[in-house]
Design an enzyme around this catalytic site. Structure first.
Site, PDB file in Angstrom:
ATOM      1  N   ARG A 189      95.141 -37.528  64.398  1.00 33.01           N
ATOM      2  CA  ARG A 189      94.944 -36.292  65.177  1.00 33.01           C
ATOM      3  C   ARG A 189      95.758 -35.140  64.600  1.00 33.01           C
ATOM      4  O   ARG A 189      95.316 -33.989  64.611  1.00 33.01           O
ATOM      5  CB  ARG A 189      95.321 -36.519  66.642  1.00 33.01           C
ATOM      6  CG  ARG A 189      94.244 -37.306  67.349  1.00 33.01           C
ATOM      7  CD  ARG A 189      94.494 -37.448  68.818  1.00 33.01           C
ATOM      8  NE  ARG A 189      93.235 -37.708  69.487  1.00 33.01           N
ATOM      9  CZ  ARG A 189      93.107 -38.401  70.619  1.00 33.01           C
ATOM     10  NH1 ARG A 189      94.164 -38.899  71.215  1.00 33.01           N
ATOM     11  NH2 ARG A 189      91.928 -38.593  71.159  1.00 33.01           N
TER      12      ARG A 189
ATOM     13  N   LYS B 244      77.471 -51.038  79.377  1.00 29.74           N
ATOM     14  CA  LYS B 244      76.777 -50.914  80.654  1.00 29.74           C
ATOM     15  C   LYS B 244      75.956 -49.642  80.781  1.00 29.74           C
ATOM     16  O   LYS B 244      76.366 -48.580  80.323  1.00 29.74           O
ATOM     17  CB  LYS B 244      77.797 -50.925  81.789  1.00 29.74           C
ATOM     18  CG  LYS B 244      78.471 -52.263  81.959  1.00 29.74           C
ATOM     19  CD  LYS B 244      79.465 -52.186  83.075  1.00 29.74           C
ATOM     20  CE  LYS B 244      79.990 -53.581  83.416  1.00 29.74           C
ATOM     21  NZ  LYS B 244      80.967 -53.518  84.485  1.00 29.74           N
TER      22      LYS B 244
ATOM     23  N   GLY C 272      84.633 -43.198  72.381  1.00 27.38           N
ATOM     24  CA  GLY C 272      85.260 -44.496  72.646  1.00 27.38           C
ATOM     25  C   GLY C 272      85.140 -45.491  71.513  1.00 27.38           C
ATOM     26  O   GLY C 272      85.572 -45.239  70.380  1.00 27.38           O
TER      27      GLY C 272
ATOM     28  N   GLY D  89      86.146 -38.659  75.846  1.00 26.68           N
ATOM     29  CA  GLY D  89      85.528 -38.110  77.063  1.00 26.68           C
ATOM     30  C   GLY D  89      84.785 -36.802  76.828  1.00 26.68           C
ATOM     31  O   GLY D  89      83.699 -36.590  77.369  1.00 26.68           O
TER      32      GLY D  89
HETATM   33  P1  AMP Z   1      81.009 -48.764  75.544  1.00 28.51           P
HETATM   34  O1  AMP Z   1      82.477 -48.497  75.733  1.00 28.51           O
HETATM   35  O2  AMP Z   1      80.190 -48.599  76.780  1.00 28.51           O
HETATM   36  O3  AMP Z   1      80.437 -48.045  74.346  1.00 28.51           O
HETATM   37  O4  AMP Z   1      80.884 -50.307  75.283  1.00 28.51           O
HETATM   38  C1  AMP Z   1      81.436 -50.935  74.170  1.00 28.51           C
HETATM   39  C2  AMP Z   1      81.565 -52.374  74.473  1.00 28.51           C
HETATM   40  O5  AMP Z   1      80.295 -52.938  74.700  1.00 28.51           O
HETATM   41  C3  AMP Z   1      82.177 -53.154  73.360  1.00 28.51           C
HETATM   42  O6  AMP Z   1      83.406 -53.663  73.801  1.00 28.51           O
HETATM   43  C4  AMP Z   1      81.179 -54.275  73.093  1.00 28.51           C
HETATM   44  O7  AMP Z   1      81.794 -55.532  72.911  1.00 28.51           O
HETATM   45  C5  AMP Z   1      80.363 -54.298  74.350  1.00 28.51           C
HETATM   46  N1  AMP Z   1      79.034 -54.855  74.132  1.00 28.51           N
HETATM   47  C6  AMP Z   1      78.072 -54.406  73.327  1.00 28.51           C
HETATM   48  N2  AMP Z   1      77.000 -55.216  73.360  1.00 28.51           N
HETATM   49  C7  AMP Z   1      77.293 -56.223  74.209  1.00 28.51           C
HETATM   50  C8  AMP Z   1      76.578 -57.365  74.675  1.00 28.51           C
HETATM   51  N3  AMP Z   1      75.348 -57.634  74.258  1.00 28.51           N
HETATM   52  N4  AMP Z   1      77.196 -58.177  75.566  1.00 28.51           N
HETATM   53  C9  AMP Z   1      78.444 -57.889  75.983  1.00 28.51           C
HETATM   54  N5  AMP Z   1      79.168 -56.837  75.596  1.00 28.51           N
HETATM   55  C10 AMP Z   1      78.594 -56.003  74.714  1.00 28.51           C
END
Ligand code: AMP
Length: 397
Positions: free
Chosen positions: A37, A198, A355, A378
């Site tokens: 940074r 999610k 993230g 964010g």
């Molecule tokens: P995000 O912070 O929402 O971008 O999510 C990232 C996280 O999603 C990472 O820690 C991945 O391990 C998890 N992830 C991605 N695909 C899967 C999956 N098929 N099952 C479980 N976790 C997942």
């Protein structure tokens, strides 16, 4: 032409320049352990100081509870900034009042001063008028180089920008240029990859993207929710069954907006969520009851690559699989490498961020080959959600 006032329009010579930067760097044993940074904002500091500005750095650090606390002091960061700049950086133990004013009064043209954590004052995060006034008194002009803090309407990111002539620093300018080219004014076809865990955390993002992009490629855990909403069995996979209606509504909105939704056609499945778990590749629809989807399969990778070959612009947030666990990083790595090769060949503009995406793209070894990777977290996500960022709005010409 940028729609934002940039340093091209500022002659900082002899001026007290309040420069908002992101110095929220990781520390280990009292020392900065990752200076990324600092490196990002160094060019702006050097340019302003080089042109004879008196550069006063404003930054927050950690989450102090609205009062001074040694653990969240910026003092140790001053040395790391000095090292990055190759010139001394002085430090004042308060970002407001007598202490700050006295330190600023001692500055010569070209000097750099770091003020203590803005969040040591409760009113900072409330955009309190007294704090804004207090900050504005300390400078002649204001420059914001902290895109990552621009989604917050705080005194040091938004309030003071309205009180003084305000400009985007070089890192901010670079970020805004990349984001504008990627989503506001893109070469089409425009593809987005949205992966990650999610759907529930990315509802606004998906809602905005279906209206803006030509192809929305969905991967990661969230693809399971979309597959399940269409009646596909996903076994023990991460899946938000209660969001089936929401997922169907997103699919309908995409159809209405003529946005092509692309879901995996095959998957890498395993019975355990751990590195090197025994895995197999199956077509979606053939996931066993005791299995979970942990990555997209090779046929899906090829499908995505075909789409990228026709796309002119790509926006990427979220991995295709559980990329922290080998070999479930394979889908993300393969697509990332293909995108990077297309960028290198001059065929694609690719912007990624938010993230875990930064670590996933770093892990794939493509960080330097993407057109731009935003480390803003964010703020990057809010921008993908189509929200206006108060700290950015305040810099519009
Ligand atoms: P995000 O912070 O929402 O971008 O999510 C990232 C996280 O999603 C990472 O820690 C991945 O391990 C998890 N992830 C991605 N695909 C899967 C999956 N098929 N099952 C479980 N976790 C997942």
């Amino acid at each position: 032409m940028s729609a934002f006032r940039t340093l091209d329009a500022l002659d900082p010579k002899g001026k007290r320049v309040l420069l908002r930067v992101d110095l929220n760097v990781p520390m280990e044993n009292g020392k900065v352990s990752d200076a990324t940074r600092i490196a990002r904002v160094a060019p702006t500091i050097l340019e302003l100081a080089g042109k004879g500005g008196r550069v006063i750095l404003l930054a927050h650090f950690g989450r102090p509870k609205g009062g001074p606390d040694e653990a969240n002091s910026l003092r140790p960061v001053a040395a790391a900034v000095a090292e990055a700049l190759g010139q001394p950086v002085s430090f004042a133990t308060d970002c407001l009042g007598e202490v700050a004013a006295a330190a600023i009064a001692k500055m010569q043209d070209g000097d750099v001063l770091l003020l203590e954590n803005t969040r040591f004052h409760k009113g900072e995060e409330k955009n309190d008028a007294a704090i804004v006034e207090g900050l504005a008194k300390l400078g002649d002009v204001y420059v914001n180089d902290a895109f990552s803090a621009a989604h917050r309407a705080h005194a040091s990111t938004e309030g003071v920008a309205k009180k003084l002539p305000a400009y985007a620093g070089r890192a901010m300018q670079q970020e805004l240029d990349a984001l504008t080219k990627a989503l506001e004014n893109p070469a089409r076809p425009l593809a987005a990859i949205v992966g990650g865990a999610k759907v529930s955390t990315k509802l606004d993002l998906l809602g905005n993207l279906v209206r803006k992009v030509d192809m929305l490629i969905i991967g990661g855990g969230m693809a399971n929710t979309f597959l399940a909403a269409q009646g596909v069995k996903v076994g023990k996979s991460l899946c938000e069954k209660d969001l089936a209606d929401t997922a169907r509504a997103i699919l309908a909105a995409a159809k209405e907006a003529k946005c092509e939704i692309v879901l995996p056609v095959d998957a890498v499945v395993a019975k355990e969520f751990k590195a090197h778990a025994t895995s197999r590749v199956v077509d979606v629809g053939h996931v066993g009851e005791d299995e979970m989807i942990l990555d997209i399969g090779p046929r899906s990778v090829v499908e995505v690559e075909k789409l990228l070959a026709v796309a002119k612009t790509l926006v990427w947030n979220g991995p295709f699989g559980a990329f922290e666990l080998q070999p479930f990083d394979a889908g993300t790595n393969a697509v990332a490498k293909t995108a990077a090769a297309l960028v290198k060949a001059g065929k694609l503009l690719a912007v990624g961020g938010g993230g875990d995406t930064v670590s996933a793209l770093n892990q794939a070894g493509v960080a330097d080959d993407f057109t731009y990777i935003s480390t803003a977290g964010g703020a990057f996500l809010e921008w993908l959600e189509g929200k206006s960022l108060p700290g950015v709005e305040a810099l519009r010409a």
